[in-house]
Structure formats: C-alpha cells, structure tokens
Design a protein around this motif. Structure first.
Motif, short mmCIF file in Angstrom:
data_model
loop_
_atom_site.label_atom_id
_atom_site.label_comp_id
_atom_site.label_asym_id
_atom_site.label_seq_id
_atom_site.Cartn_x
_atom_site.Cartn_y
_atom_site.Cartn_z
N MET A 19 20.25 -18.46 19.88
CA MET A 19 19.05 -18.13 19.13
C MET A 19 18.27 -19.39 18.73
O MET A 19 17.04 -19.38 18.67
N LYS A 20 18.97 -20.47 18.47
CA LYS A 20 18.26 -21.69 18.10
C LYS A 20 17.50 -22.27 19.29
O LYS A 20 16.59 -23.08 19.11
N ARG A 21 17.85 -21.82 20.50
CA ARG A 21 17.12 -22.22 21.71
C ARG A 21 16.11 -21.17 22.13
O ARG A 21 15.65 -21.14 23.25
N ARG A 22 15.82 -20.22 21.23
CA ARG A 22 14.73 -19.25 21.39
C ARG A 22 15.12 -17.95 22.09
O ARG A 22 14.30 -17.08 22.33
N GLY A 23 16.37 -17.77 22.45
CA GLY A 23 16.75 -16.59 23.22
C GLY A 23 17.06 -15.38 22.36
O GLY A 23 17.54 -15.49 21.23
N GLY A 24 16.80 -14.18 22.92
CA GLY A 24 17.28 -12.94 22.34
C GLY A 24 18.65 -12.64 22.92
O GLY A 24 18.91 -12.90 24.10
N VAL A 25 19.55 -12.08 22.11
CA VAL A 25 20.96 -11.98 22.49
C VAL A 25 21.45 -10.55 22.33
O VAL A 25 21.07 -9.85 21.38
N GLY A 26 22.32 -10.14 23.24
CA GLY A 26 23.02 -8.88 23.09
C GLY A 26 24.51 -9.08 23.29
O GLY A 26 24.93 -9.94 24.07
N HIS A 27 25.32 -8.30 22.58
CA HIS A 27 26.75 -8.26 22.89
C HIS A 27 27.35 -6.95 22.41
O HIS A 27 26.80 -6.24 21.58
N ASP A 28 28.47 -6.62 23.00
CA ASP A 28 29.11 -5.33 22.79
C ASP A 28 30.29 -5.48 21.84
O ASP A 28 30.98 -6.50 21.85
N THR B 216 21.93 -13.69 12.64
CA THR B 216 20.60 -13.60 13.26
C THR B 216 19.51 -13.95 12.27
O THR B 216 18.56 -14.67 12.60
N ARG B 217 19.64 -13.46 11.06
CA ARG B 217 18.59 -13.68 10.06
C ARG B 217 18.53 -15.13 9.60
O ARG B 217 17.52 -15.58 9.07
N GLU B 218 19.61 -15.87 9.82
CA GLU B 218 19.64 -17.26 9.37
C GLU B 218 18.97 -18.22 10.34
O GLU B 218 18.67 -19.35 9.99
N VAL B 219 18.75 -17.78 11.57
CA VAL B 219 18.23 -18.70 12.60
C VAL B 219 16.73 -18.55 12.73
O VAL B 219 16.22 -17.47 13.01
N ALA B 220 16.02 -19.64 12.52
CA ALA B 220 14.56 -19.63 12.66
C ALA B 220 14.18 -19.99 14.09
O ALA B 220 14.82 -20.83 14.72
N GLN C 230 26.18 -16.85 19.63
CA GLN C 230 24.94 -16.14 19.30
C GLN C 230 23.96 -17.06 18.60
O GLN C 230 22.77 -17.13 18.95
N VAL C 231 24.44 -17.79 17.60
CA VAL C 231 23.58 -18.72 16.85
C VAL C 231 23.05 -19.83 17.75
O VAL C 231 21.87 -20.19 17.69
N GLN C 232 23.92 -20.36 18.60
CA GLN C 232 23.51 -21.46 19.49
C GLN C 232 22.41 -21.00 20.45
O GLN C 232 21.49 -21.76 20.77
N LYS D 18 31.59 -29.65 19.35
CA LYS D 18 30.57 -29.29 20.35
C LYS D 18 31.12 -28.41 21.47
O LYS D 18 30.36 -27.95 22.32
N ARG D 19 32.42 -28.19 21.47
CA ARG D 19 33.06 -27.56 22.63
C ARG D 19 32.52 -26.16 22.91
O ARG D 19 32.19 -25.83 24.05
N VAL D 20 32.39 -25.31 21.89
CA VAL D 20 31.93 -23.94 22.11
C VAL D 20 30.51 -23.92 22.66
O VAL D 20 30.20 -23.21 23.62
N GLU D 21 29.62 -24.74 22.06
CA GLU D 21 28.24 -24.78 22.51
C GLU D 21 28.15 -25.29 23.95
O GLU D 21 27.41 -24.73 24.77
N LYS D 22 28.91 -26.32 24.27
CA LYS D 22 28.84 -26.88 25.62
C LYS D 22 29.35 -25.89 26.65
O LYS D 22 28.72 -25.66 27.70
N ASN D 23 30.48 -25.25 26.37
CA ASN D 23 31.03 -24.26 27.30
C ASN D 23 30.09 -23.08 27.48
O ASN D 23 29.98 -22.51 28.57
N LEU D 24 29.41 -22.70 26.40
CA LEU D 24 28.44 -21.61 26.46
C LEU D 24 27.37 -21.91 27.52
O LEU D 24 27.10 -21.09 28.40
N TRP D 25 26.78 -23.09 27.44
CA TRP D 25 25.69 -23.42 28.36
C TRP D 25 26.18 -23.70 29.77
O TRP D 25 25.48 -23.43 30.75
N LEU D 26 27.41 -24.18 29.90
CA LEU D 26 27.99 -24.33 31.23
C LEU D 26 28.18 -22.96 31.89
O LEU D 26 27.92 -22.77 33.08
#
Length: 851
Positions: A140-149, A181-185, A136-138, A382-390
């Motif tokens: 948001m730092k790239r400007r996206g709005g996020v949803g999850h259940d 969410t509140r921590e990410v500008a 979620q944080v990764q 970096k593994r979680v962030e990289k797998n996320l974008w893959l």
C-alpha cells in the motif's frame, strides 16, 4: 552534446494554480476533471512541486517511456505513434498507477493497480498472519490496492497450541488488516483492501456480519466466495456442510447449516449496506486461464479491491482502458456508426502497450528492491519486504498478466441511439467485447512471435478451458496460431471501474450506464457578493447556490440537436429534454436490473478476468429482489456481483428535481430517559502527543452519550489496551447524585468494573460531555453534532484538545457518504466533502483528512 544538455536542464516548476488554470482550459472548463488531474496524476515531487502544466505533458512523458521499451523489440512503435494513441484521453488510456508512475523519477512506486498476497499452503500461524499484514502495508505504501483471502484461518473456538488455547476466529484479523489499511497514506488517498472468505468456512457468518457494526472493518471491502454446491442448496432449500480446512477431504471441523438462512443474511446485509459482495468462485476457477497453471503457482485465491482481477498469490496487474465513445462516428445523428476497423487496430496497439508497461513495471520493481537494499535497517527487518517484491517480480516476469478494459460503454450506446439495457444494446455490447477478446489475444499471439511467449505457456494445459474454447469456436485461425507460437501474456482482459479515468475522458464510467444526464451541484457562496444567487441557507447559516451540471455526452447530444447548454432551464424543461434524448430510461436507476445482470453474464464470456459492475437499485426495493438478482447473476455466468440500494449509503449528487418533504432525513428517535445500562465502545486516540480515551454509550449501535478524557496518566483513566467495548452503568451515589461506571470482561471472562467515570475525568470535560450527550440523545444527526463541536469557540488549549478528541471519536459513526456541509478541502478549497470511514474526503481532488 545535446543529450548532455538535456540531462543538465533544470525542469520547470509550476504552481498549483498555474497547473489548474492550464488544465481547466485543456478540459474546456471542466473543473472536476482539471482538479482530479492536477491532484492525482500531474508529475510532482514529495515537496509538492509540479513539473507538468497539462495532461499533454503527461501523455508525452508516457509516450517517451513506452517508445523506449519498444526499441528493445522488432518493429518498434514510434514515440509519436504512441502519443497519437493516448493524447487527449481519446483512444487508449493507461489507468491509475501507470498514468501517475510511468517516467516518474520522483516516486519509487509500483505501476500495478492490483495485487493479491497469501502464504504458501494454508498456514494460519500467527507468524503467517503477521507476515500478510506487513506485506499488505508494504504494498500500500507503494500505491497498490491489495486483496487476500482469510479462508485458511482456523474458525473460532478451534484448539491452538499457545496460551490462548482456542482460536479467536476471523473477525479480529479482519479488524487488524482493516486498521493497517487506514494507517497507510497514498498521496491524498487511503489504501484499498479486499478481504474474502469461502462460504464453506465455519466462520463465514461472522465474516458476513462483521461490517454491519458501524465503525468496524472500515478499511476493507469484503466479499464471500460462494461455490455452486451452496447455490444449489439454496435453490433446493437443503442443508450445507461447512468445514475446515475448507478444501480438505478429511476436515478437522464441520458445521451443518441451513443454506437459505445464511443466504438470507447475505442478501439482507447487502440490501442494508451494499456489502458483502459475492464472488461465484466455482465460475471464476472454471473459467480462469491462469488456473490451468495452478500447480505452478497460479492458483487464484482472491481478487483486487474492486473485484475485477482474480489473482494468485503475489501476482499483480496493471490497467488500461479503451474509450469506446471515440470509435463512434457522427455520434447522436442518423449517420452514427461504430468504426470496427479502427477499433480492432487500436485494441492490438493497446495490448502491445500493455506488454511494454510490464517491462516498465519490472524496472520499477528493481528500483524498489534497490531502495530496500540501500535502506539502513538490518537485513532481518527488511527480509519480508524484499521477499515480497522478489515474489511479485517473479510472477510479473513469468506470466506477464495484462488488464485491458474499457470505459464509456454508456455513451457509446447512447450515441448510436441504443438504449442501455435494451436487447439491441446488449447484443451490440457483446459484439464489442467479443471483438476486444479476439483482437487482444491475436495481438498477444503476434507479440509471442516477436518477443516470445510467457514462460509456462502450454497449449495442452489450456485445451479444455471454456474461455479458450470460445476463442477457438469464434476464430479457429487465431486458435491454431496460438498453438504454434504461444501467447505473450497469461491473461489479458478485465472491466474495471474507471472513476477518475472517466472524469478525464469525460464519459460514462466503465461498463456502467450514465449515472444522471443532468444533476445539481452545490457551492458555498457569500450572500453579500454581487451577482450571487442564494438557493438555500443550511442549518448553520451558510448560504449555498445550486447549479446544473450536464453530462458531457448529454451536452453533446443537445448541441447536435440544436439545444443551448448555456440557457437557464426549468425542472420541467430539463425533464422534457431528457425524455427526448437517448439517455432517457437509461440511467443507473432506470436500467432493467435483470437485463443488466444478463448483460454482465454475456459480456463475461469474453473477459478472461472479471467485471466490476454495480447494480443500482431504488431505496424501496425488497430484499427478495436482491436475492433474485444474485441468483440470476449466478445462473447467467457472472463471476461476481455487487448491489447498491439508493440510501443504503448516503450519496453526494443531488437530483435536479425538487425534494419531496417525505424524503427529508428524519431525526433518530432515542429514549430521552437514559437506560441504566448501555453498551459502549472504547476509542483511543492521540491529540498533541497526549493519549486520550473516549467511552461512547450506544443504543441500536448509534451514539447516545460520550465521555472523553486523558488516558494512561496519573490524572486519567487506565484500562487494558485490548479493551474496546463494554458497558456503561448509571448508578446512584450515597448523596443521590449519579455515577457512571464502566464494566468490561477480562481475558478470563470475569467482570471488571471501573467506578465513577465522572471522577476520573476533568470536571470541565465532564460538563461539556453532558452537553454534547444531550444533543446526541435528542436525535441530532452525528455529522451535525460534529459540526456543532467544531464550531465551539474555546480559549483554553486543553479544552480545545478535548473538543478535537470528541469530534474525532464521533466521526467514526458518521455514515459513509454523508455530505460535510460548510467545510472546505485544505488541498483544493472545494466544499464537495463527504465523510468516508470517519475521515473527511474531498470528492473533487480525492484528498482525505482524518482527525
């Protein structure tokens, strides 16, 4: 040679003032539109250098990049053709991420507006929950709005095989995700988050109540996924079985409830605070075209923050709006007509441009992955962030999902002399949206002929989908062409809220009616200046001038009818003008609510994703009416619905009418004599790198007193980090003086008491705290108390630090939407500031300041 010179050419840099003045001229002196564009969408680097003077530069940048992609495919659109379609915000408007990010070399960010994330299966391990938090944080730092259940998280009290022995349930994780969410500008704005849960989950009631406690879960929107079985149980006043896992035939836990009791709670909370929203989940899944491929990873699990894009895990969507008002010829006259031929042509172009933007997004994701690879951290970090974008890249490449929507529906209808909400207007709106569906799908089929279909396309899987069957009934030729050639995109359509977009198109927003055709804004003035009118002086002595703002469409109607917009009108004259206009009885608060719900249901039949729409209600409506609207929305085929009752969250616009004294804000009535025991919140924060702590005594969840001082140091107070609530107990010392003790329960449930808060804090802090507490308990509104604290002139640096800490702690309790009078935006100098989740937010430029 010319290409090399272009590459070596140093781009021109413009000052904020230069860009603002040029954009103000571009928008015909619309200050709000100019400031929004300069602050949110003008090309700029990380140091604030601006490289575009007006939106025209932006449109040329976007056209150039889309034309570059077009050249990859047969029969490419020219750069000029694309520019003509998007210039002046007239016809086709890429929204948000695409507008800011296309051709932007200074920002490594996604073009997607919306993401949904989730774990494979129903994992609710701590590892899985923390992975979602990091993803979620990764994003948001790239400007996206996020949803999850959250439906996969086991309910409160369930057995777990760790030291806790039992699960804490949903709410603590809601707080975790909200805080992240509140921590990410995000360049002057905060990230956006949607949390959802199934009504079938045993903790659904806790989820529904979580945001009712002020200051909690302030970084997320929340929506409940309601199934047909629950709605039928409400209708018939029957019991309903909750279970966990929610989709299991052999659940580990069950909970039988009275369906109407939980329904009434949902309705009450929505009436009280505009949340939770409702997602009619069976309707969403039944109608979803991507869910025809659920077993291939396209099972919808949640929505984006505004609810208009239901998505499977790791899918994303980019948004584009078509400006409906621009297709009305001779608007506001007897000869007004909607040019359907031009409209059909442009819908096809819009779908083609959206498909090009997917290619641009894939390039952006590749840049993000390259950035991750080049970062100096270890691969494990970096593994979680990289797998996320893959994962996101895979979904975008496979499904090529698009999000074509509209804006200016309200202006379109008014300019055709149709009253929003009337039967005639509703029928015309459905015709327009049916046209969009048919022409967008036709364009996607044509693109499949030239570019290939999305990778999993299988007509057999889709043959019983209700949306596809409606297309077949409406246009058999299109349907059979789709069977033969496939479709380029797995899903195509949405109706999103177009907040800042509609400011720049200078139209009504999305599918909504006009909010107000005429309203007042306020600006702070110096009463000593010449030619300044002072309309009122506020509580702190600042002078304000009120001025009329005419909605652009209303202004155009006035011009057509020969009324001057520069004349000074009385309230009575304004009322007379409105009554004679097509906007009369067609504002957000005027429209027949049942009619609006029915319109949404009918339009939804031609939108394969969903619709973001708010039913605006006056303050005095009953909870029963809200329940009836929700029930009608379900029966009408809506996929989701949100209500907003006037005053449930304070607004920022002012009616042009004079205020009724009865409607003025009343002071909170607190008992002046302090009860011996108060519930308390514990707030931790940092000031000047020092750790501070605040104890806030509450009555009816509103601050009654506050004690603040240094924490975790030899002169301060030390309590465990996990303690965020407890009791403040007032006791007597042996000498007859008062002592304030703080009591909390430890993790074993035993009470722990810290005696004498007054002895733990600096005596000077304590004396000021008593003064501030006195203003609180006599009912001064929180925002006024914050203003009072900020106005204190204190010489001692330590006391100033304390002052800032008290203000920060109390701002958490200011109701969202409350106007922050007498303060200026540090970004654009606007005085149009409100409190939003404890932070000062500028309504003009969108920048936000916390603390």
């Amino acid at each position: 040679m010319q290409k090399q010179e272009t590459l070596n050419k140093t781009p021109k840099i413009y000052s904020q003032e230069e860009a603002y003045k040029a954009s103000l001229k571009y928008f015909n002196n619309d200050d709000l539109a100019a400031r929004v564009w300069v602050n949110k969408y003008a090309l700029k680097d990380s140091t604030g250098n601006i490289y575009e003077l007006t939106p025209d530069d932006m449109h040329k940048r976007i056209a150039k990049e889309i034309a570059r992609i077009e050249k990859k495919y047969p029969n490419p659109l020219s750069e000029n053709k694309i520019y003509q379609l998007i210039k002046k915000f007239k016809y086709i408007v890429p929204q948000g991420g695409p507008m800011a990010g296309i051709g932007n070399p200074y920002q490594i960010a996604s073009l997607s507006n919306c993401f949904v994330i989730g774990n494979e299966g129903d994992s609710d391990s701590y590892g899985g929950i923390m992975k979602i938090d990091q993803e979620q944080v990764q994003l948001m730092k790239r400007r996206g709005g996020v949803g999850h259940d959250l439906s996969h998280i086991r309910p409160k009290g369930s057995a777990v095989k760790n030291s806790a022995l039992t699960s804490t349930g949903l709410v603590p994780f809601m707080e975790r995700y909200s805080n992240s969410t509140r921590e990410v500008a995000q360049d002057g704005r905060r990230g956006a988050l949607m949390l959802s849960v199934s009504i079938n989950h045993p903790d659904a009631e806790d989820f529904i109540d979580a945001k009712m406690e002020q200051g909690k879960i302030t970084g997320a929107n929340v929506s409940v996924k309601i199934d047909d079985e629950f709605m039928k149980a409400v209708e018939k006043n029957e019991k309903y079985i909750q279970k966990f896992p929610v989709n299991s035939n052999t659940p580990k836990a069950t909970n039988e409830i009275e369906a109407q009791n939980l329904w009434k709670k949902i309705v009450h909370n929505a009436w009280q605070s505009a949340e939770p929203g409702i997602l009619f989940w069976d309707t969403i899944i039944r109608e979803s075209v991507p869910d025809c491929y659920a077993d291939l990873g396209y099972k919808t699990i949640s929505t984006n923050p505004c609810g208009e894009i239901p998505l499977c895990p790791y899918d994303s969507c980019r948004l584009l709006a078509i400006n409906l008002f621009s297709y009305v010829e001779n608007p506001f006259t007897d000869k007004a007509m909607f040019n359907f031929n031009l409209f059909k042509e442009h819908v096809a172009y819009a779908q083609r441009i959206m498909d090009d933007i997917i290619d641009l997004e894939l390039e952006k994701i590749d840049s993000i992955l390259a950035k991750i690879d080049s970062d100096p951290e270890e691969d494990e970090v970096k593994r979680v962030e990289k797998n996320l974008w893959l994962n996101i890249r895979k979904k975008a490449h496979e499904g090529r999902r698009t999000g074509i929507g509209i804006t200016a529906e309200g202006d379109m209808l008014a300019s055709l002399s149709m009253r929003y909400g009337s039967k005639k207007a509703n029928e015309f709106s459905v015709k327009v949206h049916k046209t969009i569906a048919l022409e967008a799908y036709r364009a996607s089929v044509n693109a499949a002929k030239e570019r290939g279909s999305f990778l999993m396309y299988d007509s057999e899987r889709e043959k019983n989908n209700p949306f596809i069957l409606r297309l077949r009934e409406a246009d058999e030729k299109l349907y059979y062409e789709m069977l033969e050639h496939g479709r380029r995109n797995i899903a195509l359509l949405t109706i999103a809220p177009t907040g800042t977009t509609s400011l720049m198109t200078q139209t009504t927003s999305g599918i909504e009616p006009v909010f107000l055709p005429v309203y007042k804004r306020r600006r702070k003035v110096n009463p000593n200046d010449k030619d300044v009118r002072v309309d009122f002086v506020d509580e702190v002595g600042d002078s304000w001038e009120e001025y009329l703002v005419f909605h652009h469409g209303f202004k155009q109607w006035m011009d057509v009818k020969g009324y001057s917009v520069s004349k000074s009108y009385t309230d009575e004259e304004i009322e007379k003008l409105i009554k004679s206009s097509p906007y009369y009885k067609a504002t957000s608060n005027d429209v027949d609510w049942i009619s609006k719900v029915q319109l949404q249901g009918e339009v939804q039949k031609w939108v394969d994703h969903s619709i973001s729409v708010t039913i605006n209600l006056p303050n005095d409506v009953s909870e029963e009416l809200v329940g009836n609207l929700y029930m009608e929305a379900w029966k009408s085929g809506c996929k989701g619905v949100t209500v907003y009752r006037d005053g449930s969250r304070s607004g920022v616009l002012v009616s042009h009418k004079k205020e009724d004294k009865k409607n003025k804000e009343m002071l909170t009535s607190f008992p002046v004599k302090r009860p011996q025991v108060l519930e308390a919140d514990v707030v931790r924060f940092q000031n000047n790198r020092e750790k501070w702590i605040a104890f806030i005594g509450l009555i009816d969840n509103k601050p009654y007193e506050i004690f603040t001082g240094l924490s975790d140091d030899e002169d301060g107070i030390l309590i465990p980090r996990w303690v965020n609530e407890g009791l403040i107990i007032k006791n007597k010392e042996e000498d007859g003086t008062s002592r304030y003790d703080f009591q909390f329960k430890n993790k074993r449930g035993y009470k722990t008491t810290i005696e004498g808060l007054s002895h733990k804090f600096n005596p000077e802090f304590w004396n000021y705290a008593k003064l501030i507490s006195s203003t609180l308990r006599h009912g001064m509104p929180i925002e006024k108390v914050v203003d009072l604290i900020n106005s204190l002139q204190l010489d001692n640096e330590s006391i100033n630090t304390w002052k800032n800490g008290v203000a920060r702690a109390l701002k958490r309790y200011v109701a969202d939407g409350t106007v922050a009078k007498g303060q200026k935006c540090e970004n654009c100098n606007s005085t149009n500031l409100i409190y939003q989740e404890g932070c000062l937010t500028c309504k003009d430029c969108g920048s936000s300041k916390c603390g």
